[in-house]
Design a protein around this motif. Structure first.
Motif, short mmCIF file in Angstrom:
data_model
loop_
_atom_site.label_atom_id
_atom_site.label_comp_id
_atom_site.label_asym_id
_atom_site.label_seq_id
_atom_site.Cartn_x
_atom_site.Cartn_y
_atom_site.Cartn_z
N TYR A 1 56.27 39.40 41.87
CA TYR A 1 56.80 40.00 43.09
C TYR A 1 55.85 41.06 43.62
N ALA A 2 55.33 41.91 42.72
CA ALA A 2 54.40 42.96 43.13
C ALA A 2 53.13 42.38 43.71
N ALA A 3 52.65 41.29 43.15
CA ALA A 3 51.43 40.66 43.66
C ALA A 3 51.64 40.19 45.10
N GLY A 4 52.84 39.75 45.42
CA GLY A 4 53.13 39.32 46.78
C GLY A 4 53.12 40.46 47.78
N LEU A 5 53.22 41.68 47.29
CA LEU A 5 53.16 42.86 48.16
C LEU A 5 51.74 43.40 48.29
N GLY A 6 50.80 42.84 47.51
CA GLY A 6 49.43 43.30 47.58
C GLY A 6 48.94 44.04 46.36
N TYR A 7 49.78 44.17 45.34
CA TYR A 7 49.36 44.87 44.12
C TYR A 7 48.48 43.96 43.25
#
Length: 315
Positions: free
Chosen positions: A174-180
């Motif tokens: 989920y965090a990767a989808g936000l750019g993390y």
């Protein structure tokens, strides 16, 4: 009108109240959804003393029902997302016209979720710390309202690496989808970062975490302080130590900005809205509650572990 009222006994109750009339430079909004934010926690626990009875709620989405003196009557009937001083947990609320932003093209839930978090995140990245292409960015409360947007704004600004503090290993996708690029838990900070240093760090936490953040700044790094979620105990910072590495500690208070220079807050909010409507960023509405269930929603937000944005259905 129907409203949620915080009484002198610190309890929330559904009540009937008189609908507010817009003053000069204000609009009245028929509220469809309201956003929940950390300020609601602070009001509920008494940290921000307010005259009682009090109608809380600082973020509203709906349509303009009436305008005050000096406001174009053509705005009546138009959809808006608005930043309010209070009163959004009701069927009608007033807001400064300059802080009621056109919301054509946004569904009411997303418009309510825009709230204070989106312009705050935009200003933290674009105005306060001025993230540049190639910067390394560390964001605390990574999956919350501000953090989940700040990561996206940092990517849009060209950040080379974005690391989040908060959440669990199960939320990494989920965090990767936000750019993390990487997500670590609060308990693993700062040890999990090894020797990594950052050009920009966003800190709404305070206390020992603030001192640890200072140690993680790269030369000429910028630490942006915009809250004290962990503790209100002061943290002492030595300016001479900052001078040795060229580091800076900056603060941002969007609520103060709304009173002193609302046009500046509006400028950032307008640009953030453009990015949202262009689908260059997204806002995740993770939970929706009825007006009567606001106390439960506030408790869950205060307990931590929430991600994205919570909204309250009014109309």
């Amino acid at each position: 009108m129907k409203a949620l009222v915080l009484g002198s006994d610190d309890r929330f109750t559904l009540a009937t109240a008189e609908a507010p009339t817009p003053g000069p430079g204000e609009v009245s909004i028929r509220v469809e959804y309201a956003g929940l934010q950390w300020g609601d926690v602070l009001v509920g626990n008494g940290h921000f003393p307010t005259p009682r009875p009090f109608i809380p709620g600082f973020e509203a989405a709906g349509t303009i029902a009436a305008v005050g003196e000096g406001v174009d009557p053509a705005r009546i009937g138009t959809p808006v997302t608005a930043l309010t001083a209070s009163g959004a947990f009701a069927e009608f609320v007033t807001a400064p016209a300059v802080l009621a932003f056109p919301a054509e093209g946004l569904d009411p839930r997303t418009a309510a979720a825009f709230g204070w978090a989106t312009p705050t995140a935009y200003d933290l990245i674009g105005t306060v710390t001025r993230v540049r292409p190639g910067d390394r960015v560390l964001i605390h409360a990574a999956l919350g309202g501000v953090g989940s947007l700040a990561a996206q704004f940092a990517r849009a600004a060209g950040a080379a690496r974005v690391v989040g503090v908060g959440g669990t290993a199960e939320q990494a996708d989920y965090a990767a989808g936000l750019g993390y690029d990487h997500l670590i838990s609060r308990s693993a900070f700062p040890d999990a970062l090894a020797d990594e240093r950052f050009d920009v760090i966003l800190d709404p936490v305070g206390g020992p975490a603030r001192l640890a953040n200072l140690d993680r700044l790269a030369p000429h790094g910028r630490l942006a302080v915009y809250g004290n979620m962990a503790t209100f105990e002061p943290v002492r910072i030595n300016a001479d130590d900052l001078l040795m590495t060229g580091a800076s500690v900056l603060t941002h208070n969007s609520h103060l900005l709304s009173r002193t220079h609302p046009e500046r807050l509006a400028a950032g909010a307008t640009e953030a809205l453009r990015l949202l409507t262009d689908r260059r960023i997204r806002i995740d509405v993770s939970a929706e509650y009825e007006l009567a269930d606001v106390p439960t929603a506030i408790q869950r937000l205060a307990a931590g572990g929430t991600r994205g944005k919570t909204v309250i259905r009014i109309g």
